[in-house]
Design an enzyme around this catalytic site. Structure first.
Site, PDB file in Angstrom:
ATOM      1  N   GLN A  87      -3.975  -6.649  -3.719  1.00 49.17           N
ATOM      2  CA  GLN A  87      -2.559  -7.077  -3.781  1.00 49.17           C
ATOM      3  C   GLN A  87      -2.254  -7.256  -5.268  1.00 49.17           C
ATOM      4  OE1 GLN A  87      -0.432  -7.414  -1.109  1.00 49.17           O
ATOM      5  NE2 GLN A  87       1.312  -8.104  -2.313  1.00 49.17           N
ATOM      6  N   LYS A 177      -4.624  15.446   1.085  1.00 45.00           N
ATOM      7  CA  LYS A 177      -3.737  15.384   2.259  1.00 45.00           C
ATOM      8  C   LYS A 177      -2.604  16.391   2.035  1.00 45.00           C
ATOM      9  CE  LYS A 177      -3.145  11.165   4.135  1.00 45.00           C
ATOM     10  NZ  LYS A 177      -2.587   9.816   4.289  1.00 45.00           N
ATOM     11  N   SER A 207     -14.013  -1.853   3.377  1.00 43.48           N
ATOM     12  CA  SER A 207     -13.552  -3.107   3.983  1.00 43.48           C
ATOM     13  C   SER A 207     -13.648  -2.992   5.508  1.00 43.48           C
ATOM     14  CB  SER A 207     -12.131  -3.411   3.512  1.00 43.48           C
ATOM     15  OG  SER A 207     -11.698  -4.627   4.060  1.00 43.48           O
ATOM     16  N   THR A 211     -11.161   3.936   6.177  1.00 40.53           N
ATOM     17  CA  THR A 211     -11.063   5.079   5.260  1.00 40.53           C
ATOM     18  C   THR A 211     -12.292   5.978   5.395  1.00 40.53           C
ATOM     19  OG1 THR A 211      -9.854   3.655   3.741  1.00 40.53           O
ATOM     20  CG2 THR A 211     -10.762   5.686   2.807  1.00 40.53           C
TER      21      THR A 211
END
Ligand code: R5P
Length: 277
Positions: A87, A177, A207, A211
């Site tokens: 963040q 992508k 985490s 991914t």
């Protein structure tokens, strides 16, 4: 000088203290019945190296209490994993920039801050006294001499993977992508053919594992012989390891910035080198 081993980083703190040839301070960490934390640090003297990763809210509170207990000592804060660094900006109006708040707290107490692969340049920009250690060459060394190719799960981690792959002496690429039409997005290695190859996906953080799981599925579909996942910070929230192994990942490895069963590479030597300067 003494090293204070915070509750989240006892193994790495011991390794750093051994390399600096200094003792660990006598530290007590307790939790009260209502959940509040208690910290007591004895006999530190006038110089302390605090080693404490921030991988939970409790880690952050414990770090603040350690700082407070050290009162007048000159403090070097070694935060091997700087949590809250994702963040690093306001994604929506009114949001806290969490890493800025964390930086203000740490630098309010510490004279110097050392971390390992902080998530982004933006996150680093909120610190004034930050020294960063790069663990990517260590991950690269781990794979040196092995016949693998390395992949970044996205363009964002490509530069890190380049450093890692150059040390390993192997080819590298990233997953790109590409939008085919309104309904279809194709994700493929940008230019490497992974068919029949042993692939290592490298990222800064695992985490939830989401991914890595997505990348693994794509690479196995593209014909990769095997897929391993390597990262600096093994946050491994919830059942991330189960998700990874269920998706067909052969092996997961990480450094000891977050102390997990998969933390087979130590950053102690690099951190000690920075502390000796
Ligand atoms: C994202 O920017 C990071 O580099 C990692 O790719 C991400 O934090 C991994 O998170 P998860 O394991 O939850 O997919």
């Amino acid at each position: 000088m003494k090293v204070v081993a915070g509750p989240s980083s006892p193994i790495l703190a011991k390794r750093i203290a051994e390399r600096l040839n200094v003792r660990l301070a006598n530290a007590t960490f307790k939790r009260f019945p209502d959940g509040e934390l208690y910290v007591r640090i004895e006999d530190v003297g006038d110089e302390a190296v605090v080693v404490q990763s921030i991988n939970s809210n409790d880690d952050l509170v414990a770090l603040m209490l350690i700082f407070d207990a050290l009162e007048n000592a000159e403090i070097t804060a070694v935060i091997p994993y700087m949590g809250y660094a994702r963040q690093d900006r306001k994604f929506k109006e009114g949001e806290a920039i969490s890493v800025r708040a964390v930086a203000r707290m740490i630098e309010g107490y510490a004279d110097k801050v050392v971390t390992v692969n902080i998530h982004s340049r933006e996150a680093a920009s909120y610190f004034r006294k930050l020294v960063e250690v790069d663990a990517m060459p260590l991950i690269g060394e781990h794979y040196a001499g092995r016949d693998v190719v390395m992949l970044s799960p996205d363009l964002g981690s490509y530069e890190r993977v380049r450093v890692c792959a150059e040390r390993a002496g192997c080819e590298f690429d990233y997953l790109e992508k590409r939008r085919i039409d309104a309904e279809t997005v194709e994700i493929k290695p940008k230019s490497l053919d992974v068919e029949g190859k042993d692939v290592v996906i490298v990222d800064d953080i695992i985490s939830t594992g989401g991914t890595m799981v997505e990348a693994t599925k794509i690479l196995l579909r593209e014909g990769a012989k095997s897929v391993e996942c390597a990262c600096v910070h093994a946050v491994l929230a919830g059942n991330a390891l189960n998700r990874l192994y269920s998706a067909g990942v052969k092996r997961v490895i990480a450094t000891d910035t977050v102390e997990r069963a998969v933390s087979v590479i130590s950053v102690a030597e690099e951190i000690a080198r920075v502390l000796k300067k």
